[in-house]
Design a protein around this motif. Structure first.
Motif, mmCIF file in Angstrom:
data_model
loop_
_atom_site.group_PDB
_atom_site.id
_atom_site.type_symbol
_atom_site.label_atom_id
_atom_site.label_comp_id
_atom_site.label_asym_id
_atom_site.label_seq_id
_atom_site.Cartn_x
_atom_site.Cartn_y
_atom_site.Cartn_z
ATOM 1 N N THR A 56 102.655 -40.337 26.300
ATOM 2 C CA THR A 56 101.343 -40.517 27.020
ATOM 3 C C THR A 56 101.150 -39.544 27.863
ATOM 4 O OG1 THR A 56 102.509 -41.805 28.699
ATOM 5 C CG2 THR A 56 101.635 -43.077 26.914
ATOM 6 N N MET A 57 101.765 -38.250 27.874
ATOM 7 C CA MET A 57 101.273 -37.089 28.317
ATOM 8 C C MET A 57 100.474 -36.068 27.778
ATOM 9 S SD MET A 57 105.167 -36.065 29.954
ATOM 10 C CE MET A 57 105.745 -35.537 28.632
ATOM 11 N N ARG A 58 99.176 -35.966 28.247
ATOM 12 C CA ARG A 58 98.117 -35.210 27.679
ATOM 13 C C ARG A 58 98.760 -33.620 27.693
ATOM 14 N NH1 ARG A 58 93.598 -36.708 31.420
ATOM 15 N NH2 ARG A 58 93.315 -34.498 31.211
ATOM 16 N N GLY A 59 99.562 -33.176 28.622
ATOM 17 C CA GLY A 59 99.861 -31.848 28.686
ATOM 18 C C GLY A 59 101.126 -31.601 28.196
ATOM 19 N N ARG A 60 101.749 -32.554 27.414
ATOM 20 C CA ARG A 60 103.031 -32.220 26.693
ATOM 21 C C ARG A 60 102.848 -31.084 25.923
ATOM 22 N NH1 ARG A 60 107.301 -35.694 24.082
ATOM 23 N NH2 ARG A 60 108.543 -33.973 23.448
ATOM 24 N N LYS A 61 104.063 -29.910 26.009
ATOM 25 C CA LYS A 61 103.957 -28.869 25.248
ATOM 26 C C LYS A 61 104.571 -29.113 23.772
ATOM 27 C CE LYS A 61 103.920 -25.719 29.348
ATOM 28 N NZ LYS A 61 104.792 -24.614 30.070
ATOM 29 N N LEU A 62 103.904 -28.561 22.925
ATOM 30 C CA LEU A 62 104.220 -28.811 21.543
ATOM 31 C C LEU A 62 104.823 -27.278 21.125
ATOM 32 C CD1 LEU A 62 101.641 -31.073 20.074
ATOM 33 C CD2 LEU A 62 103.592 -31.737 20.800
ATOM 34 N N THR A 63 105.912 -27.271 20.358
ATOM 35 C CA THR A 63 106.494 -26.007 20.120
ATOM 36 C C THR A 63 106.495 -26.151 18.488
ATOM 37 O OG1 THR A 63 108.679 -26.636 20.611
ATOM 38 C CG2 THR A 63 107.386 -25.206 22.169
ATOM 39 N N PRO A 64 106.682 -24.969 17.613
ATOM 40 C CA PRO A 64 106.973 -25.090 16.456
ATOM 41 C C PRO A 64 108.113 -26.184 15.990
ATOM 42 C CG PRO A 64 106.214 -23.073 16.721
ATOM 43 C CD PRO A 64 106.583 -23.758 17.896
ATOM 44 N N GLY A 65 108.143 -26.908 14.761
ATOM 45 C CA GLY A 65 108.922 -27.634 14.394
ATOM 46 C C GLY A 65 108.865 -29.317 14.957
ATOM 47 N N MET A 66 108.011 -29.495 16.000
ATOM 48 C CA MET A 66 107.827 -30.823 16.602
ATOM 49 C C MET A 66 106.601 -31.433 15.424
ATOM 50 S SD MET A 66 107.521 -29.880 20.625
ATOM 51 C CE MET A 66 108.074 -31.625 21.078
ATOM 52 N N GLU A 67 106.779 -32.956 15.408
ATOM 53 C CA GLU A 67 105.830 -33.465 14.864
ATOM 54 C C GLU A 67 105.220 -34.465 15.725
ATOM 55 O OE1 GLU A 67 108.040 -35.380 11.820
ATOM 56 O OE2 GLU A 67 108.201 -33.645 10.289
ATOM 57 N N VAL A 68 103.667 -34.727 15.230
ATOM 58 C CA VAL A 68 102.742 -35.542 15.981
ATOM 59 C C VAL A 68 102.323 -36.491 15.076
ATOM 60 C CG1 VAL A 68 100.655 -35.694 17.257
ATOM 61 C CG2 VAL A 68 102.213 -33.838 17.675
ATOM 62 N N SER A 69 102.405 -37.742 15.403
ATOM 63 C CA SER A 69 101.819 -38.764 14.417
ATOM 64 C C SER A 69 100.632 -39.629 15.170
ATOM 65 C CB SER A 69 102.799 -40.009 14.239
ATOM 66 O OG SER A 69 104.110 -39.272 13.615
ATOM 67 N N LEU A 70 99.595 -39.946 14.154
ATOM 68 C CA LEU A 70 98.483 -40.581 14.807
ATOM 69 C C LEU A 70 97.752 -41.320 13.721
ATOM 70 C CD1 LEU A 70 96.684 -41.403 17.079
ATOM 71 C CD2 LEU A 70 95.417 -39.209 16.640
ATOM 72 N N ASP A 71 97.595 -42.565 13.541
ATOM 73 C CA ASP A 71 96.915 -43.145 12.568
ATOM 74 C C ASP A 71 97.772 -43.105 11.243
ATOM 75 O OD1 ASP A 71 95.011 -44.187 14.338
ATOM 76 O OD2 ASP A 71 93.751 -42.513 13.839
ATOM 77 N N GLY A 72 99.023 -43.200 11.192
ATOM 78 C CA GLY A 72 99.622 -43.056 9.842
ATOM 79 C C GLY A 72 99.788 -41.510 9.310
ATOM 80 N N SER A 73 99.105 -40.565 9.985
ATOM 81 C CA SER A 73 99.341 -39.319 9.749
ATOM 82 C C SER A 73 100.297 -38.334 10.308
ATOM 83 C CB SER A 73 97.873 -38.423 9.720
ATOM 84 O OG SER A 73 97.140 -39.059 8.863
ATOM 85 N N VAL A 74 100.957 -37.613 9.942
ATOM 86 C CA VAL A 74 102.033 -36.771 10.462
ATOM 87 C C VAL A 74 101.453 -35.443 10.450
ATOM 88 C CG1 VAL A 74 104.403 -36.278 10.814
ATOM 89 C CG2 VAL A 74 103.932 -38.580 10.128
ATOM 90 N N TYR A 75 101.478 -34.641 11.813
ATOM 91 C CA TYR A 75 100.746 -33.492 11.818
ATOM 92 C C TYR A 75 102.325 -32.609 12.122
ATOM 93 C CZ TYR A 75 96.534 -35.450 11.564
ATOM 94 O OH TYR A 75 95.375 -36.043 11.347
ATOM 95 N N LYS A 76 102.680 -31.598 11.642
ATOM 96 C CA LYS A 76 103.849 -30.633 11.952
ATOM 97 C C LYS A 76 103.239 -29.532 12.666
ATOM 98 C CE LYS A 76 108.430 -29.280 10.555
ATOM 99 N NZ LYS A 76 109.524 -29.230 9.790
ATOM 100 N N VAL A 77 103.717 -29.117 13.876
ATOM 101 C CA VAL A 77 103.562 -27.841 14.458
ATOM 102 C C VAL A 77 104.281 -26.763 13.693
ATOM 103 C CG1 VAL A 77 103.449 -26.631 16.641
ATOM 104 C CG2 VAL A 77 103.054 -29.016 16.683
ATOM 105 N N THR A 78 103.799 -25.780 13.257
ATOM 106 C CA THR A 78 104.571 -24.491 12.438
ATOM 107 C C THR A 78 104.043 -23.241 13.131
ATOM 108 O OG1 THR A 78 102.847 -24.450 10.828
ATOM 109 C CG2 THR A 78 104.577 -25.743 10.371
ATOM 110 N N SER A 79 104.648 -22.099 12.837
ATOM 111 C CA SER A 79 104.401 -20.931 13.475
ATOM 112 C C SER A 79 103.966 -20.053 12.542
ATOM 113 C CB SER A 79 105.714 -20.121 14.289
ATOM 114 O OG SER A 79 106.820 -20.148 13.303
#
Length: 79
Positions: A56-79
């Protein structure tokens, strides 16, 4: 008895060119949401997961390798 079809999980890799990106900005950048206001509301309502945990933290820092899930979709942060 009705059986609901499960939404297929979509795995999308989203490359970033910086060291990190904030969660709210990432949701807009990846196309998961249309506006910053929508990103803010979805995060605050506990609809977004980061690496398998509700975030629930809008400012959460995402770095490559992390995954974000929303509405059944998974978005992976890459470099």
């Amino acid at each position: 008895m009705r059986i609901k079809a499960k939404k297929p999980t979509v795995n999308v890799e989203i490359p970033i060119t910086t060291e990190f990106i904030k969660l709210e900005a990432f949701l807009k950048f990846s196309g998961a949401v249309e506006t910053g206001g929508e990103a803010k509301n979805r995060i605050q309502n506990g609809e977004v997961m980061v690496d398998g945990e509700v975030c629930t933290m809008r400012g959460r820092k995402l770095t490559p390798g992390m995954e974000v899930s929303l509405d059944g979709s998974v978005y992976k942060v890459t470099s």
